[in-house]
Motif scaffolding. Structure first.
Motif, mmCIF file in Angstrom:
data_model
loop_
_atom_site.group_PDB
_atom_site.id
_atom_site.type_symbol
_atom_site.label_atom_id
_atom_site.label_comp_id
_atom_site.label_asym_id
_atom_site.label_seq_id
_atom_site.Cartn_x
_atom_site.Cartn_y
_atom_site.Cartn_z
ATOM 1 N N SER A 1 0.897 -0.942 0.049
ATOM 2 C CA SER A 1 0.015 -0.033 -0.155
ATOM 3 C C SER A 1 0.854 1.102 -0.100
ATOM 4 O O SER A 1 2.204 1.101 -0.116
ATOM 5 N N GLY A 2 0.300 2.558 0.048
ATOM 6 C CA GLY A 2 0.947 3.580 -0.104
ATOM 7 C C GLY A 2 2.013 3.863 0.929
ATOM 8 O O GLY A 2 3.183 4.409 0.771
ATOM 9 N N THR A 3 1.829 3.245 2.210
ATOM 10 C CA THR A 3 2.644 3.408 3.429
ATOM 11 C C THR A 3 3.995 2.835 2.956
ATOM 12 O O THR A 3 4.966 3.458 3.515
ATOM 13 N N THR B 1 -5.324 13.766 4.082
ATOM 14 C CA THR B 1 -6.745 12.835 4.026
ATOM 15 C C THR B 1 -7.288 12.854 5.606
ATOM 16 O O THR B 1 -8.363 12.543 5.400
ATOM 17 N N ASP C 1 4.285 13.671 0.320
ATOM 18 C CA ASP C 1 3.411 12.546 0.165
ATOM 19 C C ASP C 1 2.203 13.189 -0.577
ATOM 20 O O ASP C 1 1.467 13.940 0.154
ATOM 21 N N LYS D 1 -5.828 5.796 -5.652
ATOM 22 C CA LYS D 1 -6.424 6.921 -5.294
ATOM 23 C C LYS D 1 -6.662 7.806 -6.410
ATOM 24 O O LYS D 1 -7.429 7.192 -7.279
#
Ligand SMILES: *Cc1c(COP(=O)(O)O)cnc(C)c1O
Length: 371
Positions: A70-72, A148, A173, A199
């Motif tokens: 994932s993005g993390t 977000t 980010d 996203k």
């Protein structure tokens, strides 16, 4: 649960990733792909080139890396690979994702300064300037674009000017904004920009990507504190093996992402998508205000991505009931994520249009008067 391939989704996801994707994007996942086949790797190279072209006009100076997870995972690969052993990171924080960057740096043992402006205020740029002046050991500055947590849109260009004036490496980010809010990484002076498949490009979750100056990527060689999250190695492998990933790549998701990039182009690119998201967000807020809801943020701080609303004054209101009733009417929303007030969030990115927002307002009007 039986899955009928012809059924529509039972609800629209008004959550900022995963989000509602088109049938075309989902249909792309119905084939199996070989990870070392030329066709597949050519597709990866095409995706990498398109991502750079979305991020800047100065395409020759920048490159892109795709990373599993994932993005993390992508953010962590940048923090863990870009900052050297004697580097020092300054993170601007006004929500959970800025905090997460500071948390990663802590785990990685990176010397870190946090400038926290609270949950509903813009980053303090004067403080940024003063801190960089006072502490020459700081080598990197990191900031979240759309935080977000609340939906606040942070001033990445202004912060970038300050970071560059002091000769710092700038990490952004842009997870929940890239592809939905126009920007040029070269104009802003961004060294590393991070986003993910699920996203604003409107793909499905499973990998993230980094768009970075080639020169900066070269400097990451041998610095990573993790094998699988080694940004340089992942980039170098893709560069020298014609688009091949290190380790198993998320083939179906990559194929779906390519389709999502085609859709973005057909829609008219980032500018057109930004217009649609802005229209969605404006219809959402206008509608919500007309039935008595208040936004957490003033309009001038608000992104066109996700909006936080206060709970209504009605003491019998519970988020769980509200959520369930909206879900049964075809809309899934997000709980709030801040400590200072009771809020819920509604995202307006993905395969979502103004008309959906109007249907949502009608449903909320119905549900909220019943709770
Ligand atoms: C979604 C998001 C991330 C990454 O979250 P994952 O759950 O790992 O995909 C990071 N930063 C921001 C601002 C985000 O919106």
């Amino acid at each position: 649960m039986n899955i009928n391939l012809l059924d529509d989704n039972p609800y629209l996801l008004l959550t900022p990733g995963p989000l509602s994707t088109s049938k075309r994007v989902k249909a792309a996942m119905l084939k199996d792909w070989c990870t070392w086949d030329r066709d597949y790797n050519d597709l990866v190279q095409e995706i990498r080139a398109r991502l750079v072209a979305l991020a800047t006009d100065r395409t020759e100076d920048y490159s892109s890396v795709l990373m599993q997870g994932s993005g993390t995972f992508c953010v962590e690969s940048v923090i863990g690979s870009a900052i050297g052993a004697d580097g020092k990171l300054l993170v601007m924080v006004n929500g959970a994702y800025g905090n997460r960057i500071a948390q990663m740096a802590g785990v990685l043992g990176i010397d870190t300064v946090v400038l926290d402006s609270g949950e509903v205020a813009l980053p303090d740029l004067q403080k940024l300037e003063m801190t960089l002046q006072a502490d020459p050991a700081i080598s990197h500055v990191a900031m979240v674009h759309c935080e977000t947590t609340t939906g606040i849109l942070n001033p990445i260009a202004e912060a970038g000017r300050i970071a560059k004036k002091h000769g710092k490496i700038y990490i952004v980010d842009a997870m929940s904004s890239f592809g939905g809010v126009p920007l040029d990484v070269a104009d802003i002076g961004i060294d590393f920009l991070i986003s993910s498949a699920n996203k604003c490009i409107q793909g499905v979750p499973g990998f993230g990507f980094v768009i970075a100056l080639r020169e900066r990527l070269e400097e990451c060689k041998g610095r990573a504190r993790s094998l699988s999250l080694d940004l340089y190695d992942q980039w170098h492998h893709m560069e020298t093996n014609g688009g091949k990933w290190r380790y198993t790549s998320p083939t179906h998701i990559v194929r779906a992402f390519y389709e999502a990039l085609c859709e973005l182009q057909e829609e008219g690119g980032v500018a057109a998508r930004y217009e649609r998201y802005s229209r969605n967000q404006s219809a959402l807020v206008t509608g919500m205000r007309s039935i008595g809801f208040r936004t957490l943020l003033p309009d001038d701080l608000q992104s066109p991505i996700i909006t936080s609303f206060y709970y209504p004054d009605d003491p019998s209101f519970t988020f769980v009931d509200f959520y369930q009733q909206l879900k049964s009417r075809g809309f899934v929303i997000y709980p709030g994520k801040i400590s200072l007030a009771d809020t819920f969030r509604i995202g307006n990115i993905g395969e979502v249009h103004e008309e959906d927002m109007r249907r949502l307002i009608a449903a909320i009007g119905h549900v909220a008067s019943a709770v």
